[in-house]
Design a protein around this motif. Structure first.
Motif, PDB file in Angstrom:
ATOM      1  N   SER A  47       0.824  -1.405  -0.065  1.00 50.89           N
ATOM      2  CA  SER A  47       0.132  -0.095  -0.097  1.00 50.89           C
ATOM      3  C   SER A  47       0.812   1.269   0.104  1.00 50.89           C
ATOM      4  CB  SER A  47      -1.004  -0.006   1.193  1.00 50.89           C
ATOM      5  OG  SER A  47      -0.210   0.187   2.415  1.00 50.89           O
ATOM      6  N   LEU A  48       1.787   1.265   0.550  1.00 55.39           N
ATOM      7  CA  LEU A  48       3.080   2.180   0.609  1.00 55.39           C
ATOM      8  C   LEU A  48       2.694   3.410   1.602  1.00 55.39           C
ATOM      9  CD1 LEU A  48       3.639   2.931  -3.188  1.00 55.39           C
ATOM     10  CD2 LEU A  48       4.837   1.369  -1.557  1.00 55.39           C
ATOM     11  N   ASP A  49       1.544   2.896   2.440  1.00 56.13           N
ATOM     12  CA  ASP A  49       1.055   3.925   3.537  1.00 56.13           C
ATOM     13  C   ASP A  49       2.078   4.311   4.426  1.00 56.13           C
ATOM     14  OD1 ASP A  49      -1.621   4.013   2.289  1.00 56.13           O
ATOM     15  OD2 ASP A  49      -2.389   2.356   3.732  1.00 56.13           O
ATOM     16  N   GLY A  50       3.072   3.498   4.919  1.00 62.23           N
ATOM     17  CA  GLY A  50       4.197   3.685   5.877  1.00 62.23           C
ATOM     18  C   GLY A  50       5.330   4.349   5.309  1.00 62.23           C
ATOM     19  N   LEU A  51       5.324   4.539   4.135  1.00 62.82           N
ATOM     20  CA  LEU A  51       6.642   4.976   3.402  1.00 62.82           C
ATOM     21  C   LEU A  51       7.208   6.363   3.966  1.00 62.82           C
ATOM     22  CD1 LEU A  51       8.231   3.827   1.155  1.00 62.82           C
ATOM     23  CD2 LEU A  51       7.185   5.537  -0.588  1.00 62.82           C
ATOM     24  N   LEU A  52       8.257   6.693   3.958  1.00 62.61           N
ATOM     25  CA  LEU A  52       9.079   7.886   4.541  1.00 62.61           C
ATOM     26  C   LEU A  52       8.776   8.725   3.284  1.00 62.61           C
ATOM     27  CD1 LEU A  52      12.356   6.647   6.214  1.00 62.61           C
ATOM     28  CD2 LEU A  52      10.114   7.706   7.297  1.00 62.61           C
ATOM     29  N   PRO A  53       8.664  10.079   3.408  1.00 67.24           N
ATOM     30  CA  PRO A  53       8.443  10.864   2.399  1.00 67.24           C
ATOM     31  C   PRO A  53       9.701  10.952   1.396  1.00 67.24           C
ATOM     32  CG  PRO A  53       7.215  11.778   4.371  1.00 67.24           C
ATOM     33  CD  PRO A  53       8.219  10.651   4.703  1.00 67.24           C
ATOM     34  N   GLY A  54      11.131  11.028   2.184  1.00 72.49           N
ATOM     35  CA  GLY A  54      12.134  11.001   1.502  1.00 72.49           C
ATOM     36  C   GLY A  54      12.322  10.186   0.580  1.00 72.49           C
ATOM     37  N   THR A  55      11.902   8.789   0.834  1.00 71.64           N
ATOM     38  CA  THR A  55      12.288   7.624   0.131  1.00 71.64           C
ATOM     39  C   THR A  55      11.616   7.941  -1.033  1.00 71.64           C
ATOM     40  OG1 THR A  55      12.402   6.368   2.099  1.00 71.64           O
ATOM     41  CG2 THR A  55      11.854   5.020   0.098  1.00 71.64           C
ATOM     42  N   ARG A  56      10.012   8.152  -1.078  1.00 74.47           N
ATOM     43  CA  ARG A  56       9.353   8.427  -2.046  1.00 74.47           C
ATOM     44  C   ARG A  56       9.817   9.349  -3.094  1.00 74.47           C
ATOM     45  NH1 ARG A  56       3.871   7.301  -3.094  1.00 74.47           N
ATOM     46  NH2 ARG A  56       3.566   7.038  -0.649  1.00 74.47           N
ATOM     47  N   PHE A  57      10.469  10.635  -2.430  1.00 79.24           N
ATOM     48  CA  PHE A  57      11.103  11.400  -3.368  1.00 79.24           C
ATOM     49  C   PHE A  57      12.464  11.013  -3.919  1.00 79.24           C
ATOM     50  CE2 PHE A  57      13.881  15.282  -4.151  1.00 79.24           C
ATOM     51  CZ  PHE A  57      13.000  16.122  -4.408  1.00 79.24           C
ATOM     52  N   ALA A  58      13.256  10.317  -3.263  1.00 85.95           N
ATOM     53  CA  ALA A  58      14.404   9.799  -3.985  1.00 85.95           C
ATOM     54  C   ALA A  58      14.000   8.975  -5.030  1.00 85.95           C
ATOM     55  CB  ALA A  58      15.346   9.342  -2.824  1.00 85.95           C
ATOM     56  N   VAL A  59      13.296   8.045  -4.750  1.00 88.10           N
ATOM     57  CA  VAL A  59      12.853   7.036  -5.701  1.00 88.10           C
ATOM     58  C   VAL A  59      12.247   7.405  -7.180  1.00 88.10           C
ATOM     59  CG1 VAL A  59      11.639   4.667  -6.456  1.00 88.10           C
ATOM     60  CG2 VAL A  59      12.787   5.061  -3.938  1.00 88.10           C
ATOM     61  N   ASP A  60      11.258   8.514  -6.751  1.00 89.34           N
ATOM     62  CA  ASP A  60      10.675   9.042  -7.906  1.00 89.34           C
ATOM     63  C   ASP A  60      11.628   9.817  -8.611  1.00 89.34           C
ATOM     64  OD1 ASP A  60       8.324   8.099  -7.024  1.00 89.34           O
ATOM     65  OD2 ASP A  60       7.264   9.884  -6.263  1.00 89.34           O
ATOM     66  N   ALA A  61      12.689  10.563  -8.087  1.00 86.39           N
ATOM     67  CA  ALA A  61      13.490  11.345  -8.917  1.00 86.39           C
ATOM     68  C   ALA A  61      14.495  10.284  -9.678  1.00 86.39           C
ATOM     69  CB  ALA A  61      14.560  12.205  -7.864  1.00 86.39           C
ATOM     70  N   TYR A  62      14.719   9.254  -9.216  1.00 92.69           N
ATOM     71  CA  TYR A  62      15.445   8.173 -10.027  1.00 92.69           C
ATOM     72  C   TYR A  62      14.574   7.703 -11.210  1.00 92.69           C
ATOM     73  CZ  TYR A  62      18.192   4.081 -11.351  1.00 92.69           C
ATOM     74  OH  TYR A  62      18.716   3.063 -12.119  1.00 92.69           O
ATOM     75  N   VAL A  63      13.361   7.210 -11.106  1.00 90.05           N
ATOM     76  CA  VAL A  63      12.665   7.003 -12.253  1.00 90.05           C
ATOM     77  C   VAL A  63      12.423   8.113 -13.105  1.00 90.05           C
ATOM     78  CG1 VAL A  63      10.195   6.227 -12.890  1.00 90.05           C
ATOM     79  CG2 VAL A  63      11.292   5.424 -10.851  1.00 90.05           C
ATOM     80  N   HIS A  64      12.275   9.427 -12.667  1.00 92.10           N
ATOM     81  CA  HIS A  64      12.137  10.379 -13.833  1.00 92.10           C
ATOM     82  C   HIS A  64      13.657  10.801 -14.325  1.00 92.10           C
ATOM     83  CE1 HIS A  64       8.720  12.182 -10.708  1.00 92.10           C
ATOM     84  NE2 HIS A  64       8.353  10.980 -11.651  1.00 92.10           N
ATOM     85  N   PHE A  65      14.601  10.569 -13.509  1.00 91.78           N
ATOM     86  CA  PHE A  65      16.088  10.770 -14.284  1.00 91.78           C
ATOM     87  C   PHE A  65      16.034   9.812 -15.514  1.00 91.78           C
ATOM     88  CE2 PHE A  65      20.317   9.811 -14.944  1.00 91.78           C
ATOM     89  CZ  PHE A  65      21.005  10.699 -14.783  1.00 91.78           C
ATOM     90  N   VAL A  66      15.601   8.510 -15.310  1.00 91.08           N
ATOM     91  CA  VAL A  66      15.795   7.575 -16.496  1.00 91.08           C
ATOM     92  C   VAL A  66      14.817   8.089 -17.593  1.00 91.08           C
ATOM     93  CG1 VAL A  66      15.427   5.181 -17.003  1.00 91.08           C
ATOM     94  CG2 VAL A  66      16.814   5.844 -14.792  1.00 91.08           C
ATOM     95  N   ARG A  67      13.731   8.242 -17.142  1.00 91.75           N
ATOM     96  CA  ARG A  67      12.261   8.814 -18.071  1.00 91.75           C
ATOM     97  C   ARG A  67      12.981  10.019 -19.105  1.00 91.75           C
ATOM     98  NH1 ARG A  67       7.541  11.434 -15.570  1.00 91.75           N
ATOM     99  NH2 ARG A  67       9.175  13.010 -15.641  1.00 91.75           N
ATOM    100  N   ASP A  68      13.701  10.892 -18.397  1.00 88.00           N
ATOM    101  CA  ASP A  68      14.044  12.300 -18.913  1.00 88.00           C
ATOM    102  C   ASP A  68      15.172  12.498 -19.581  1.00 88.00           C
ATOM    103  OD1 ASP A  68      11.164  12.852 -18.028  1.00 88.00           O
ATOM    104  OD2 ASP A  68      11.876  13.846 -16.412  1.00 88.00           O
ATOM    105  N   LYS A  69      16.259  11.696 -19.150  1.00 90.38           N
ATOM    106  CA  LYS A  69      17.747  12.057 -19.637  1.00 90.38           C
ATOM    107  C   LYS A  69      17.857  11.234 -20.925  1.00 90.38           C
ATOM    108  CE  LYS A  69      19.082  14.747 -16.432  1.00 90.38           C
ATOM    109  NZ  LYS A  69      19.727  16.188 -16.756  1.00 90.38           N
ATOM    110  N   SER A  70      18.964  11.283 -21.494  1.00 89.82           N
ATOM    111  CA  SER A  70      19.443  10.489 -22.813  1.00 89.82           C
ATOM    112  C   SER A  70      19.364   9.229 -22.247  1.00 89.82           C
ATOM    113  CB  SER A  70      20.864  11.037 -23.253  1.00 89.82           C
ATOM    114  OG  SER A  70      21.708  10.904 -22.271  1.00 89.82           O
ATOM    115  N   VAL A  71      19.504   8.296 -23.450  1.00 89.76           N
ATOM    116  CA  VAL A  71      19.512   6.851 -23.073  1.00 89.76           C
ATOM    117  C   VAL A  71      20.826   6.546 -22.698  1.00 89.76           C
ATOM    118  CG1 VAL A  71      19.850   4.603 -24.450  1.00 89.76           C
ATOM    119  CG2 VAL A  71      18.006   6.292 -24.959  1.00 89.76           C
TER     120      VAL A  71
END
Length: 245
Positions: free
Chosen positions: A112-136
């Motif tokens: 459910s991710l209900d107990g997730l730390l906000p900083g964890t969500r921020f860091a992981v999402d930043a990584y997903v967005h990096f791979v999505r948005d940067k060059s191959v």
């Protein structure tokens, strides 16, 4: 950086980043493997790390869609299979849930991710967005932390089995396949980067991508350490251990 590196010099620079910045150097990592954490603190680590594990195939799928050749897509598709499996209950994400279950966490709560730390969500999402948005090239380079993962996996498994009576080999079953998968993945990514980073700018982008990824992993442990070790300020709504024996 102003001088073009040879492929081997670029590899050496990347390996130096790992030696200096990989999260095996983090105090939380050392406490985890050294037997200095409570069961509740380990539960918090496993619960938060689940979000990272579950996001890896989503991250890889964003890159897969942009790869220009069947050969590259087949290579990267294998990573999706490694993590998502070929049927329910298989793959790395399912094995991580076995770890959280073995630590006494409810699977539905973890997912459910209900107990997730906000900083964890921020860091992981930043990584997903990096791979999505940067060059191959940058996206592939960001995966090169896998160059260093066999060492941390060996430390993690041996240390946790030695120091925590409530952890078994079955609980840590996630890690065994990674000892062969991670070297295979990193060998491909390293070869790709060495071949395709042909300018000073491209080589600097590759170096920056690996630094960024190391920062993601480091910041996740910073968040855990602050919330559950020192000073122990758990954000509202985040997981609160019930048993710290």
């Amino acid at each position: 950086m102003t001088t073009l590196l040879t492929p081997d010099e670029l590899e050496a620079a990347l390996r130096t980043i790992g030696a200096e910045r990989y999260h095996n150097l983090h105090p939380f990592h050392k406490a985890l493997h050294g037997g200095r954490l409570t069961r509740g603190q380990i539960q918090a680590w496993a619960l938060n790390r689940y979000y990272y594990q579950a996001s890896i195939p989503a991250k890889d799928a964003t890159l897969l869609a942009r790869l220009p050749t069947p050969e590259l897509r087949r290579e990267w598709r294998r990573r999706l299979i490694d993590h998502d499996g070929t049927e329910p209950g298989t793959g790395g994400v399912a094995r991580w849930l076995k770890l959280t279950e073995g630590l006494g966490l409810d699977t539905a709560y973890v997912q459910s991710l209900d107990g997730l730390l906000p900083g964890t969500r921020f860091a992981v999402d930043a990584y997903v967005h990096f791979v999505r948005d940067k060059s191959v090239l940058e996206a592939i380079a960001s995966s090169l932390t896998e160059l260093f993962s066999p060492t941390i996996i060996s430390e993690r498994v041996s240390g946790m089995l030695r120091n925590y009576s409530f952890i078994t080999e079955e609980t840590l079953a996630y890690f065994a396949p990674r000892l062969t998968q991670a070297p295979q993945d990193s060998a491909f990514a390293l070869a790709y980067v060495k071949e395709h980073a042909r300018t000073v700018e491209q080589q600097q982008a590759v170096i920056n991508a690996l630094k960024f990824k190391c920062g993601v992993l480091w910041s996740m442990l910073d968040e855990l350490d602050y919330a559950y070790v020192d000073p122990g300020h758990i954000p509202p709504g985040s997981f609160r251990p019930q048993d710290d024996r």
